[in-house]
Scaffold this active site. Sequence first.
Site, PDB file in Angstrom:
ATOM      1  N   LYS B 100      40.004  45.350  40.358  1.00 53.57           N
ATOM      2  CA  LYS B 100      38.406  45.283  40.012  1.00 53.57           C
ATOM      3  C   LYS B 100      38.149  45.830  39.355  1.00 53.57           C
ATOM      4  O   LYS B 100      37.860  47.048  39.295  1.00 53.57           O
ATOM      5  CB  LYS B 100      37.904  44.502  41.516  1.00 53.57           C
ATOM      6  CG  LYS B 100      36.307  44.439  41.655  1.00 53.57           C
ATOM      7  CD  LYS B 100      35.688  44.580  42.269  1.00 53.57           C
ATOM      8  CE  LYS B 100      33.768  44.431  41.916  1.00 53.57           C
ATOM      9  NZ  LYS B 100      33.018  44.660  42.972  1.00 53.57           N
ATOM     10  N   GLY B 161      24.067  45.216  45.865  1.00 54.85           N
ATOM     11  CA  GLY B 161      23.425  45.566  47.015  1.00 54.85           C
ATOM     12  C   GLY B 161      22.042  45.214  47.173  1.00 54.85           C
ATOM     13  O   GLY B 161      21.012  45.784  47.736  1.00 54.85           O
ATOM     14  N   ALA B 187      28.105  40.239  44.111  1.00 57.72           N
ATOM     15  CA  ALA B 187      26.687  40.948  43.548  1.00 57.72           C
ATOM     16  C   ALA B 187      26.113  40.006  43.951  1.00 57.72           C
ATOM     17  O   ALA B 187      26.300  38.896  43.673  1.00 57.72           O
ATOM     18  CB  ALA B 187      27.424  42.146  42.941  1.00 57.72           C
ATOM     19  N   GLY B 188      25.318  40.218  44.828  1.00 59.73           N
ATOM     20  CA  GLY B 188      23.586  40.033  45.668  1.00 59.73           C
ATOM     21  C   GLY B 188      23.841  39.424  46.593  1.00 59.73           C
ATOM     22  O   GLY B 188      22.505  38.584  47.004  1.00 59.73           O
ATOM     23  N   THR B 210      27.876  45.034  50.914  1.00 59.82           N
ATOM     24  CA  THR B 210      25.964  45.543  51.577  1.00 59.82           C
ATOM     25  C   THR B 210      25.968  44.476  52.332  1.00 59.82           C
ATOM     26  O   THR B 210      25.129  44.529  53.508  1.00 59.82           O
ATOM     27  CB  THR B 210      25.659  45.840  50.238  1.00 59.82           C
ATOM     28  OG1 THR B 210      25.113  46.474  49.800  1.00 59.82           O
ATOM     29  CG2 THR B 210      23.439  46.388  50.868  1.00 59.82           C
TER      30      THR B 210
END
Lengths: 67, 260
Positions: B100, B161, B187-188, B210
């Site tokens: 990644k 996050g 993400a998000g 997260t």
Amino acid sequence: MITLHINGQMRQFPAVMNLAEFLESLELSGKRIAVEKNGEIVPKSQYLVTPVNDGDQLEIVVAVGGG
Amino acid sequence: MDTLVIAGRSYDSRLLVGTGKYQNFAQTRAAIDASGAEIVTVAIRRTNIGQDPNQPSLLDALPPSRFTYLPNTAGCYTADDAIRTLRLARELLDGHDLVKLEVLGDPQSLYPNVVETIKAAEVLVKEGFKVMVYTSDDPIIAKQLEDIGCVAVMPLASLIGSGMGILNPWNLQIILSRLNVPVIVDAGVGTASDAAIAMELGCAAVLMNTAIAGAANPILMASAMKKAVEAGREAYLAGRMPKKAYQASPSSPTSGIIGS
């Protein structure tokens, strides 16, 4: 004694024959690590024939939790 | 069988998870088991020289024989640092070349620096890495990354996050309409509905950390995310009914109503 820049720190170590012996002294033999010496990756197969000299710059990394 | 195919390899789960921010390795493992994820991201960091080398490691908790490791370049702000990190990762993981790539722009937003990302992707693809790349939701950049040879393109839904969910589904749809490689929201994502929406849009998978690790009960949230990704995928494949603004349509028969 030799002085190494290891993982961003200057530290003193007893002189060693090669990288394999140095990793042994840190109890890192057989651990999942990767080593870069003076900006070049040292393959595991080369540890025994890679010298560690005064002033060398070493990075030793592991896998940790991350996203 | 509806499987996720990345770089020629099939995966049953369309949920990819990070391994950071957990309380301990036992919780990490329990959450990842509950998520059903087969691909897990890991970071590459300096060892603590002088620290007890025999303390448990992530690789003990998540054996690489069982999970597909996806080493990341989190914390890298230049193409050079990212390339160096992934070369070390490949050595660390015995030649494993699925990675990644993320090159960040600044520590406040963790927004991708797409210029450095493109530079790094070009070098890594040439060196034989199979690059899954974190990027912005800019469709032009996403397409360029595909053209360079990345095996998956992973636009953000919102800041890393942040848990803000999918802020621009329209851009994601443009990306989805133009790319052939798997598009993975990375993400998000904040909660299960965010993951379901990403999958309903047609994303191949969702990557999160997260949203699970930061939940009050990470193991329960991991299970919720597994279901959300599966539900969203099935809804996408099923093809949703058309939306009919201002015009209702009864679900029950309109004839035979008493008194009629």
